[in-house]
Design a protein around this motif. Structure first.
Motif, PDB file in Angstrom:
ATOM      1  N   UNK A 167       0.856  -1.264   0.026  1.00  0.00           N
ATOM      2  CA  UNK A 167      -0.072   0.174   0.007  1.00  0.00           C
ATOM      3  C   UNK A 167       0.818   1.361  -0.165  1.00  0.00           C
ATOM      4  N   UNK A 168       2.056   1.443  -0.214  1.00  0.00           N
ATOM      5  CA  UNK A 168       2.830   2.573  -0.328  1.00  0.00           C
ATOM      6  C   UNK A 168       2.697   3.306  -1.452  1.00  0.00           C
ATOM      7  N   UNK A 169       2.119   2.429  -2.583  1.00  0.00           N
ATOM      8  CA  UNK A 169       1.723   3.229  -3.913  1.00  0.00           C
ATOM      9  C   UNK A 169       0.409   2.745  -4.069  1.00  0.00           C
ATOM     10  N   UNK A 170      -0.418   3.446  -4.806  1.00  0.00           N
ATOM     11  CA  UNK A 170      -1.940   3.336  -4.999  1.00  0.00           C
ATOM     12  C   UNK A 170      -2.283   2.008  -5.990  1.00  0.00           C
ATOM     13  N   UNK A 171      -3.276   1.136  -5.533  1.00  0.00           N
ATOM     14  CA  UNK A 171      -3.638   0.103  -6.154  1.00  0.00           C
ATOM     15  C   UNK A 171      -4.231   0.450  -7.844  1.00  0.00           C
ATOM     16  N   UNK A 172      -4.389  -0.589  -8.632  1.00  0.00           N
ATOM     17  CA  UNK A 172      -4.909  -0.300  -9.701  1.00  0.00           C
ATOM     18  C   UNK A 172      -6.337  -0.690  -9.717  1.00  0.00           C
ATOM     19  N   UNK A 173      -7.554   0.040  -9.749  1.00  0.00           N
ATOM     20  CA  UNK A 173      -8.774  -0.514  -9.525  1.00  0.00           C
ATOM     21  C   UNK A 173      -9.644  -0.269 -10.915  1.00  0.00           C
ATOM     22  N   UNK A 174     -10.386  -1.140 -11.133  1.00  0.00           N
ATOM     23  CA  UNK A 174     -11.324  -0.744 -12.294  1.00  0.00           C
ATOM     24  C   UNK A 174     -12.671  -1.580 -11.990  1.00  0.00           C
ATOM     25  N   UNK A 175     -13.935  -0.511 -11.732  1.00  0.00           N
ATOM     26  CA  UNK A 175     -15.088  -1.282 -11.642  1.00  0.00           C
ATOM     27  C   UNK A 175     -15.845  -1.556 -12.948  1.00  0.00           C
ATOM     28  N   UNK A 176     -16.337  -2.683 -13.180  1.00  0.00           N
ATOM     29  CA  UNK A 176     -17.126  -2.969 -14.461  1.00  0.00           C
ATOM     30  C   UNK A 176     -18.542  -3.612 -14.266  1.00  0.00           C
ATOM     31  N   UNK A 177     -19.361  -3.163 -14.966  1.00  0.00           N
ATOM     32  CA  UNK A 177     -20.776  -3.847 -15.018  1.00  0.00           C
ATOM     33  C   UNK A 177     -21.503  -3.703 -16.257  1.00  0.00           C
ATOM     34  N   UNK A 178     -21.950  -4.937 -16.768  1.00  0.00           N
ATOM     35  CA  UNK A 178     -22.942  -4.960 -17.672  1.00  0.00           C
ATOM     36  C   UNK A 178     -23.950  -4.104 -17.884  1.00  0.00           C
ATOM     37  N   UNK A 179     -24.337  -3.831 -16.740  1.00  0.00           N
ATOM     38  CA  UNK A 179     -25.603  -2.614 -16.473  1.00  0.00           C
ATOM     39  C   UNK A 179     -25.182  -1.314 -16.800  1.00  0.00           C
ATOM     40  N   UNK A 180     -23.936  -0.956 -17.053  1.00  0.00           N
ATOM     41  CA  UNK A 180     -23.460   0.421 -16.828  1.00  0.00           C
ATOM     42  C   UNK A 180     -23.357   0.838 -18.362  1.00  0.00           C
ATOM     43  N   UNK A 181     -23.761   1.918 -18.740  1.00  0.00           N
ATOM     44  CA  UNK A 181     -23.551   2.331 -20.248  1.00  0.00           C
ATOM     45  C   UNK A 181     -22.067   2.963 -20.070  1.00  0.00           C
ATOM     46  N   UNK A 182     -21.192   2.991 -21.028  1.00  0.00           N
ATOM     47  CA  UNK A 182     -19.781   3.097 -21.261  1.00  0.00           C
ATOM     48  C   UNK A 182     -19.630   4.483 -20.492  1.00  0.00           C
ATOM     49  N   UNK A 183     -20.163   5.570 -20.521  1.00  0.00           N
ATOM     50  CA  UNK A 183     -19.860   6.860 -20.174  1.00  0.00           C
ATOM     51  C   UNK A 183     -19.904   6.810 -18.456  1.00  0.00           C
ATOM     52  N   UNK A 184     -21.144   6.112 -17.979  1.00  0.00           N
ATOM     53  CA  UNK A 184     -21.353   5.785 -16.571  1.00  0.00           C
ATOM     54  C   UNK A 184     -20.300   4.967 -16.031  1.00  0.00           C
ATOM     55  N   UNK A 185     -19.690   4.016 -16.751  1.00  0.00           N
ATOM     56  CA  UNK A 185     -18.521   3.261 -16.224  1.00  0.00           C
ATOM     57  C   UNK A 185     -17.347   4.251 -16.000  1.00  0.00           C
ATOM     58  N   UNK A 186     -17.090   5.037 -16.986  1.00  0.00           N
ATOM     59  CA  UNK A 186     -16.166   6.038 -17.083  1.00  0.00           C
ATOM     60  C   UNK A 186     -16.105   6.991 -15.806  1.00  0.00           C
ATOM     61  N   UNK A 187     -17.359   7.292 -15.691  1.00  0.00           N
ATOM     62  CA  UNK A 187     -17.260   8.182 -14.523  1.00  0.00           C
ATOM     63  C   UNK A 187     -17.367   7.642 -12.925  1.00  0.00           C
ATOM     64  N   UNK A 188     -17.868   6.672 -13.054  1.00  0.00           N
ATOM     65  CA  UNK A 188     -17.825   5.673 -11.766  1.00  0.00           C
ATOM     66  C   UNK A 188     -16.207   5.586 -11.688  1.00  0.00           C
ATOM     67  N   UNK A 189     -15.655   5.226 -12.530  1.00  0.00           N
ATOM     68  CA  UNK A 189     -14.191   4.708 -12.147  1.00  0.00           C
ATOM     69  C   UNK A 189     -13.190   6.336 -11.863  1.00  0.00           C
ATOM     70  N   UNK A 190     -13.735   7.266 -12.591  1.00  0.00           N
ATOM     71  CA  UNK A 190     -13.156   8.565 -12.300  1.00  0.00           C
ATOM     72  C   UNK A 190     -13.471   8.775 -10.821  1.00  0.00           C
ATOM     73  N   UNK A 191     -14.511   8.653 -10.364  1.00  0.00           N
ATOM     74  CA  UNK A 191     -14.943   9.055  -8.844  1.00  0.00           C
ATOM     75  C   UNK A 191     -14.296   8.089  -7.878  1.00  0.00           C
ATOM     76  N   UNK A 192     -14.197   6.767  -8.241  1.00  0.00           N
ATOM     77  CA  UNK A 192     -13.466   5.895  -7.404  1.00  0.00           C
ATOM     78  C   UNK A 192     -11.831   6.239  -7.308  1.00  0.00           C
ATOM     79  N   UNK A 193     -11.311   6.541  -8.360  1.00  0.00           N
ATOM     80  CA  UNK A 193      -9.845   6.845  -8.355  1.00  0.00           C
ATOM     81  C   UNK A 193      -9.712   8.278  -7.593  1.00  0.00           C
ATOM     82  N   UNK A 194     -10.580   9.150  -7.482  1.00  0.00           N
ATOM     83  CA  UNK A 194     -10.668  10.281  -6.901  1.00  0.00           C
ATOM     84  C   UNK A 194     -10.638  10.094  -5.358  1.00  0.00           C
ATOM     85  N   UNK A 195     -11.578   9.091  -4.957  1.00  0.00           N
ATOM     86  CA  UNK A 195     -11.732   8.827  -3.456  1.00  0.00           C
ATOM     87  C   UNK A 195     -10.509   8.227  -2.847  1.00  0.00           C
ATOM     88  N   UNK A 196      -9.913   7.220  -3.997  1.00  0.00           N
ATOM     89  CA  UNK A 196      -8.738   6.428  -3.291  1.00  0.00           C
ATOM     90  C   UNK A 196      -7.631   7.400  -3.247  1.00  0.00           C
TER      91      UNK A 196
END
Length: 296
Positions: free
Chosen positions: A85-114
């Motif tokens: 944990x000295x450096x950040x993990x690489x995380x990616x949230x994916x869902x078939x129920x997500x439109x591509x733009x929503x998936x991108x926004x979700x991951x942008x917010x997740x990265x910002x939170x981390x």
């Protein structure tokens, strides 16, 4: 001594990673909830018993999450650098129920939170909780977008470009995998064979992410993503591509070919190629030095 000190630090990080895996397994005991390669933990344990050996593959796993009353499926993909944990993990949230733009926004917010969390703390459990607590609005927006898709005239598209560096790329089967994967995912760019090895891929973000995952699996260790570029357009992303296809770059080499084919590529020719494709600035990012073309 410096190498030994670094090994101790890596060892401490890997021990913490295994502790976090134990916590996650207790949180997700059901079959299919937590997916991990069967050799992943044993290879780390072997390294911890003998830290003078080669580093194990980076720890990689998937966590299947149920979100909301409808229990929509969201998968969190996790890749841990050796120094996490000295450096950040690489995380990616994916869902078939997500439109591509929503998936991108979700991951942008997740990265910002981390990135807002304290450096040095384990954070995958925190990321899991964040995805469970915050995915629902993106899933609902995705449904709304699907309903309105027929009414939309111009949808913004995002071109993703990844610059990947490897100590070397020699093996024929590895090169075949790189080219087959790029073709399958409609990615343009190039692969520079030899020592060093460089790969550039450009296309839709999810396709680039899948390429990055596939070529590293199961154990390509000496490889890193040095730089990522994102560009948005209301037209086709094809207008933003720097490359027409996926090129096989093999420049004149220096050094002894020998039995190991341990030769260095002429980086001057590579710099020329980058400049021809509006990417001369990438040279310093890849190699840490400013590129200069010879006068002749």
């Amino acid at each position: 001594m410096e190498g030994r000190a670094m090994a101790v630090t890596v060892k401490e990080c890997l021990e913490l990673q295994l502790l976090e895996v134990e916590m996650l397994l207790s949180m997700f005991p059901k079959r299919g909830e937590f997916s991990l390669d069967k050799d992943a933990v044993p290879s780390i344990q072997r390294y911890l018993r003998n830290a003078d050996g080669a580093l194990p593959p980076q720890l990689e796993y998937r966590i299947a999450l149920d979100v909301g009353e409808a229990k929509a499926k969201v998968e969190l993909q996790v890749l841990l650098p050796h120094m996490y944990p000295q450096v950040a993990p690489q995380l990616f949230a994916r869902s078939d129920a997500l439109h591509r733009q929503q998936q991108l926004q979700l991951n942008t917010h997740l990265a910002s939170h981390i990135s807002s969390l304290d450096s040095g703390d384990l954070c995958v459990c925190e990321a899991v909780q964040w995805v469970k607590d915050n995915s629902l609005p993106f899933l609902e927006n995705s449904e709304t977008l699907s309903e309105c898709a027929s009414k939309e005239v111009r949808v913004k598209e995002m071109l993703h470009r990844m610059w990947i560096y490897s100590h070397h790329i020699y093996r024929q089967e590895l090169r075949k995998k790189i080219f087959d994967c790029a073709k399958k995912l409609n990615l343009t760019g190039f692969c520079l064979t030899g020592k060093p090895g460089v790969i550039c891929v450009e296309g839709l973000r999810e396709n680039c992410e899948e390429f990055w995952h596939d070529i590293r699996y199961p154990n390509w260790k000496h490889i890193s993503c040095k730089h990522v570029e994102n560009m948005e357009t209301e037209g086709s992303i094809d207008n933003l591509r720097l490359f027409d296809g996926f090129e096989d770059l093999q420049f004149q080499a220096h050094g002894d070919y020998g039995l190991r084919n341990d030769y260095h590529m002429d980086l001057g020719q590579f710099l020329e190629f980058l400049k021809q494709h509006q990417s001369g600035h990438i040279f310093q990012i890849l190699f840490g030095v400013e590129g200069k073309l010879s006068a002749n």
